[in-house]
Design an enzyme around this catalytic site. Sequence first.
Site, short mmCIF file in Angstrom:
data_model
loop_
_atom_site.label_atom_id
_atom_site.label_comp_id
_atom_site.label_asym_id
_atom_site.label_seq_id
_atom_site.Cartn_x
_atom_site.Cartn_y
_atom_site.Cartn_z
N HIS A 24 -4.42 -17.76 8.46
CA HIS A 24 -5.34 -16.66 8.22
C HIS A 24 -5.17 -16.23 6.77
O HIS A 24 -4.10 -15.79 6.36
CB HIS A 24 -5.00 -15.50 9.17
CG HIS A 24 -5.95 -14.35 9.13
ND1 HIS A 24 -6.91 -14.14 10.10
CD2 HIS A 24 -6.09 -13.33 8.25
CE1 HIS A 24 -7.58 -13.04 9.82
NE2 HIS A 24 -7.10 -12.54 8.70
N HIS A 31 1.24 -6.72 10.24
CA HIS A 31 1.43 -6.69 8.81
C HIS A 31 2.10 -5.39 8.37
O HIS A 31 1.85 -4.32 8.93
CB HIS A 31 0.04 -6.79 8.15
CG HIS A 31 0.06 -6.96 6.67
ND1 HIS A 31 0.83 -7.88 6.02
CD2 HIS A 31 -0.64 -6.30 5.70
CE1 HIS A 31 0.62 -7.80 4.72
NE2 HIS A 31 -0.26 -6.85 4.49
N GLU A 61 -3.75 1.00 2.69
CA GLU A 61 -4.99 0.40 3.19
C GLU A 61 -5.80 1.45 3.95
O GLU A 61 -5.42 1.88 5.04
CB GLU A 61 -4.69 -0.79 4.09
CG GLU A 61 -3.93 -1.91 3.39
CD GLU A 61 -3.68 -3.11 4.30
OE1 GLU A 61 -4.09 -3.06 5.48
OE2 GLU A 61 -3.07 -4.09 3.85
N HIS A 115 -3.51 3.08 6.82
CA HIS A 115 -2.20 2.49 7.04
C HIS A 115 -1.45 2.54 5.71
O HIS A 115 -1.78 1.83 4.77
CB HIS A 115 -2.33 1.05 7.56
CG HIS A 115 -3.10 0.97 8.85
ND1 HIS A 115 -4.11 0.07 9.06
CD2 HIS A 115 -3.01 1.72 9.99
CE1 HIS A 115 -4.61 0.23 10.28
NE2 HIS A 115 -3.96 1.23 10.86
N HIS A 126 0.93 -2.37 11.04
CA HIS A 126 -0.37 -2.27 11.68
C HIS A 126 -0.84 -3.67 12.05
O HIS A 126 -0.26 -4.67 11.64
CB HIS A 126 -1.39 -1.56 10.79
CG HIS A 126 -1.51 -2.15 9.41
ND1 HIS A 126 -0.61 -1.88 8.40
CD2 HIS A 126 -2.42 -3.00 8.87
CE1 HIS A 126 -0.96 -2.52 7.30
NE2 HIS A 126 -2.06 -3.22 7.57
#
Length: 439
Positions: A292, A335, A341, A365, A371
């Site tokens: 990803h 993460h 973020e 976050h 998160h």
Amino acid sequence: MTSLKYMSGFGNEHASEDPRCPGALPEGQNNPQVCPYGLYAEQLSGSAFTCPRATNRRSWLYRILPSVCHKPFQPLHEGHLTHHWDEVEPDPNQLRWKPFEIPKASQNKLDFVSGLHTLCGAGEPRGRNGIAIHIFVCNTSMLDRCLYNSDGDFLIVPQQGKLLITTEFGKMLVEPNEICVIQQGMRFSVEVFGETRGYILEVYGAHFELPDLGPIGANGLANPRDFLVPVAWYEDRRIPGGYTVISKYQGKLFAAQQEFSPFNVVAWHGNYTPYKYHLENFMVINAVAFDHADPSIFTVLTAKSTRPGVAIADFVIFPPRWGVANNTFRPPYYHRNCMSEFMGLIKGHYEAKEEGFQPGGASLHSMMTPHGPDADCFEKASKAKLEPERVAEGTMAFMFESSLSMSVTEWGLKTSNCLDKNYYKCWEPLRSHFNPNCK
């Protein structure tokens, strides 16, 4: 509605004059002794005079009266703007807000200025380093008043309702799934057509620019030609009762009166302009083998810091795309990040939080706060048949990412009444799948 025209190209040198006054742009020099049509020449500088040519930003405006003609500024107490980040105690928890409520016009008339609310941010405008994230909710148009930001640039993301934005450079119609940037010092007014809501990323001390492409090559992400700049449009209008010019200065609002419309620019030329962009024009780059890719591949605009590769703020989107990665957990991975973020949702259902994260809401976050996908998303993605699939169809989520550690305002934590106090529960159903005897 006035017909709208645009010129394309990000950061290009443009020239425009209202067709009602052909030849309004002076020939051969910027500031002749007498301008055509008896206009005044005025320069708007968006960078230091001595910046290198590649980063030097300025435009020349040829206007009926110069902007200096106004009464003294006085404090204006509207909205909930702040840059005082210590008004509440720090909160490292994962935070999520339900859709921010838009008051009914019959109960409380709010225009773009009076409906501004600071949600979170960091830094300080006087030191020219920092950001703020605002929410705007409004139900009426700005009448005989305009706003300009002395502190920094506004990146405006409408989520509900379209905005007809009149600027000194011309008009822009900005609808959901489009963005616009009003750069420092540019005067603008916002007309709305009912209940309207959106997000604003404000940056102090830096301008937004396109990210470097590196190994991607010449083509990809946001293409410069898809950014649109308004063409010149003026109004020669006197307002007997006075026109209100609002300045956001050092985080506070001030208002001054003048007897004429500030949108009296007959012609202009330069590379310092407002601009808009449609998010559907973004050329998505994605993983096509396995794993990803980091969300940085979805960066539309960046405001760089003095540290190479580290942004004061990035504007990132998650548009519809194909997912084809093999043997891969395809939603965003769990993460922890050295960046802050902030996420918003323009429309649809975000793949990692299909239920609680709603259009018109938001999440934050903070630095190193973990998160990732909720329990339902994890279970479904772990068992899904891996075949080519459309991801985020009918959806547009975005992220304001910053290297600064942001604080949340009292309005965000208490006054707005939109904080989702049960957000943490979306991860509680996660269970252990560990079995030391089964690889």
